[in-house]
Design a protein around this motif. Sequence first.
Motif, PDB file in Angstrom:
ATOM      1  N   PRO A 185      -4.828  88.525   1.246  1.00 30.40           N
ATOM      2  CA  PRO A 185      -6.193  88.890   0.846  1.00 30.40           C
ATOM      3  C   PRO A 185      -7.271  88.367   1.787  1.00 30.40           C
ATOM      4  N   VAL A 186      -8.286  89.193   1.980  1.00 33.21           N
ATOM      5  CA  VAL A 186      -9.520  88.774   2.653  1.00 33.21           C
ATOM      6  C   VAL A 186     -10.676  89.297   1.807  1.00 33.21           C
ATOM      7  N   PRO A 187     -11.858  88.672   1.876  1.00 38.82           N
ATOM      8  CA  PRO A 187     -13.015  89.162   1.107  1.00 38.82           C
ATOM      9  C   PRO A 187     -13.346  90.604   1.482  1.00 38.82           C
ATOM     10  N   SER A 188     -13.772  91.383   0.501  1.00 40.21           N
ATOM     11  CA  SER A 188     -14.042  92.798   0.743  1.00 40.21           C
ATOM     12  C   SER A 188     -15.473  93.212   0.436  1.00 40.21           C
ATOM     13  N   LEU A 189     -16.122  92.576  -0.484  1.00 38.40           N
ATOM     14  CA  LEU A 189     -17.461  92.996  -0.894  1.00 38.40           C
ATOM     15  C   LEU A 189     -18.399  91.816  -0.711  1.00 38.40           C
ATOM     16  N   PHE A 190     -19.152  91.819   0.385  1.00 40.59           N
ATOM     17  CA  PHE A 190     -20.010  90.659   0.668  1.00 40.59           C
ATOM     18  C   PHE A 190     -21.244  91.077   1.446  1.00 40.59           C
ATOM     19  N   THR A 191     -22.228  90.199   1.455  1.00 40.70           N
ATOM     20  CA  THR A 191     -23.470  90.443   2.179  1.00 40.70           C
ATOM     21  C   THR A 191     -23.449  89.673   3.491  1.00 40.70           C
ATOM     22  N   PHE A 192     -24.341  90.026   4.410  1.00 41.37           N
ATOM     23  CA  PHE A 192     -24.351  89.439   5.750  1.00 41.37           C
ATOM     24  C   PHE A 192     -25.405  88.336   5.848  1.00 41.37           C
ATOM     25  N   ASN A 193     -24.991  87.201   6.388  1.00 43.58           N
ATOM     26  CA  ASN A 193     -25.934  86.114   6.650  1.00 43.58           C
ATOM     27  C   ASN A 193     -26.572  86.327   8.023  1.00 43.58           C
ATOM     28  N   ILE A 194     -27.891  86.428   8.049  1.00 44.88           N
ATOM     29  CA  ILE A 194     -28.623  86.690   9.304  1.00 44.88           C
ATOM     30  C   ILE A 194     -29.888  85.834   9.317  1.00 44.88           C
ATOM     31  N   ASN A 195     -30.044  85.052  10.372  1.00 40.13           N
ATOM     32  CA  ASN A 195     -31.253  84.238  10.541  1.00 40.13           C
ATOM     33  C   ASN A 195     -32.053  84.840  11.696  1.00 40.13           C
ATOM     34  N   ASP A 196     -33.121  85.560  11.371  1.00 35.28           N
ATOM     35  CA  ASP A 196     -33.866  86.289  12.393  1.00 35.28           C
ATOM     36  C   ASP A 196     -35.331  86.395  11.979  1.00 35.28           C
ATOM     37  N   GLU A 197     -36.222  86.172  12.929  1.00 34.66           N
ATOM     38  CA  GLU A 197     -37.658  86.207  12.646  1.00 34.66           C
ATOM     39  C   GLU A 197     -38.110  87.564  12.103  1.00 34.66           C
ATOM     40  N   ARG A 198     -37.405  88.639  12.495  1.00 36.31           N
ATOM     41  CA  ARG A 198     -37.811  89.977  12.077  1.00 36.31           C
ATOM     42  C   ARG A 198     -37.635  90.213  10.581  1.00 36.31           C
ATOM     43  N   ILE A 199     -36.798  89.402   9.939  1.00 38.15           N
ATOM     44  CA  ILE A 199     -36.609  89.592   8.491  1.00 38.15           C
ATOM     45  C   ILE A 199     -36.951  88.329   7.707  1.00 38.15           C
ATOM     46  N   LYS A 200     -37.478  87.348   8.398  1.00 38.72           N
ATOM     47  CA  LYS A 200     -37.838  86.097   7.735  1.00 38.72           C
ATOM     48  C   LYS A 200     -39.053  86.300   6.837  1.00 38.72           C
ATOM     49  N   ASP A 201     -39.016  85.700   5.663  1.00 38.69           N
ATOM     50  CA  ASP A 201     -40.142  85.696   4.718  1.00 38.69           C
ATOM     51  C   ASP A 201     -40.457  87.066   4.116  1.00 38.69           C
ATOM     52  N   ILE A 202     -39.522  88.014   4.181  1.00 38.92           N
ATOM     53  CA  ILE A 202     -39.764  89.297   3.502  1.00 38.92           C
ATOM     54  C   ILE A 202     -38.588  89.677   2.588  1.00 38.92           C
ATOM     55  N   PRO A 203     -38.036  88.705   1.834  1.00 40.52           N
ATOM     56  CA  PRO A 203     -36.934  89.065   0.924  1.00 40.52           C
ATOM     57  C   PRO A 203     -37.407  90.066  -0.126  1.00 40.52           C
TER      58      PRO A 203
END
Length: 403
Positions: A185-203
């Motif tokens: 088994p490996v994980p199949s349904l997951f979200t991506f961790n991204i540290n980037d100024e272009r998406i910072k502070d706009i969750p």
Amino acid sequence: MIEKDVVIVGGGAAGFFAAINIAEHNPSLKVVILERGKDVLTKVKVSGGGRCNVTHAEFIPSELVHNYPRGEKELLGPFHKFMTGDTIAWFEERGVALKIEDDGRMFPVSNSSQTIIDCFLNEAEKHNVEVLYSHAVKSIDKQDNSFIVETTKDTFLAQKILIATGSNPKIWRMLEDLGHTVSQPVPSLFTFNINDERIKDIPGVVAQNVEVKVLDTDLWSEGPLLITHWGMSAPSILKLSAFGALKLAQLDYKFKIEINFIKQSFEDCLDVLKTLKQELAKKTVFKSTQFDLPKRLWHKLVLHVEMNQETRWADLNKQQLEKLANQLTSAVFNVDGKSTFKEEFVTAGGINLKEINFKTFESKRVENLFFAGEVINVDAITGGFNFQNAWTGAYIAAQSISE
């Protein structure tokens, strides 16, 4: 030793669905569910944000199977026997009405997973299905034409058993001892961790229709994209995580993605921007959100290409126009790790599909051993598809067992 006709290992969705259908088809059979924990149906409880995403409003088997990265070919036949419409009818016959949401997901009208749990518990009691808690299975052995199932509390002798434990390494090892092979088994349904100024502070910002590619692979998807506190999520990302589960595990979840936020070519986008430079000459780029993008995302992308909030369209040079077009159509982000999608932990892996008869969901290796749900190497994208696999497998296995 306690004698039963049918032992079902696992008190989850597939286990209950199978047990109830077995007891309905053949009331003379003595059926017991063995649950290792103190509660049953815990995954049902948290699914769909506590509302239980029962299934998906896709009613054509050949279309439905496209939502399964593993199991697409194998599930086509089973879906012709029992699929979405049958699931809806099954629950409605037992007093649980379902509704379809705009994205096709189906939930109980009550908007509560407890409705599904209560339905299962009531039906199990009504049909004399015994449910035993805190019975973790220690061993499963085949003896002549029977199975001996030892738990932490008792030992059971059964004519037939159904394994519905989901992704359980201990159970997989027992099944390997019985002659099966397991895809690790490996994980199949997951979200991506991204540290980037272009998406910072706009969750919370959602781009409704994007295209995402994993660079240096053939993986891509499209659909809505959600910016989160830790990176990116929503269907476009979750589909990639499911269909790319094995490849992304090999990459140790460190890779680059390219996003086309507007689903246009670089050239077409650049032409539009050149036209806007003329038409909106005196206006600021920052305040002139284009391409139906969320305003906060537009602001981030504009500031990323060496502009400030006062830069006017008329002031843009060729290089700035090209950089903005590049950000809109092929922005590259570094992914560094993953996070579980809500509480819905799904894995790719399980019993090798070649070792299962999909007309009955019986083992080809061990007679009278059946499977349902994620214990086999089938998994799906988010949206109710994993549950539909569980209902289909459990129903067909129940028919076979009760004959």
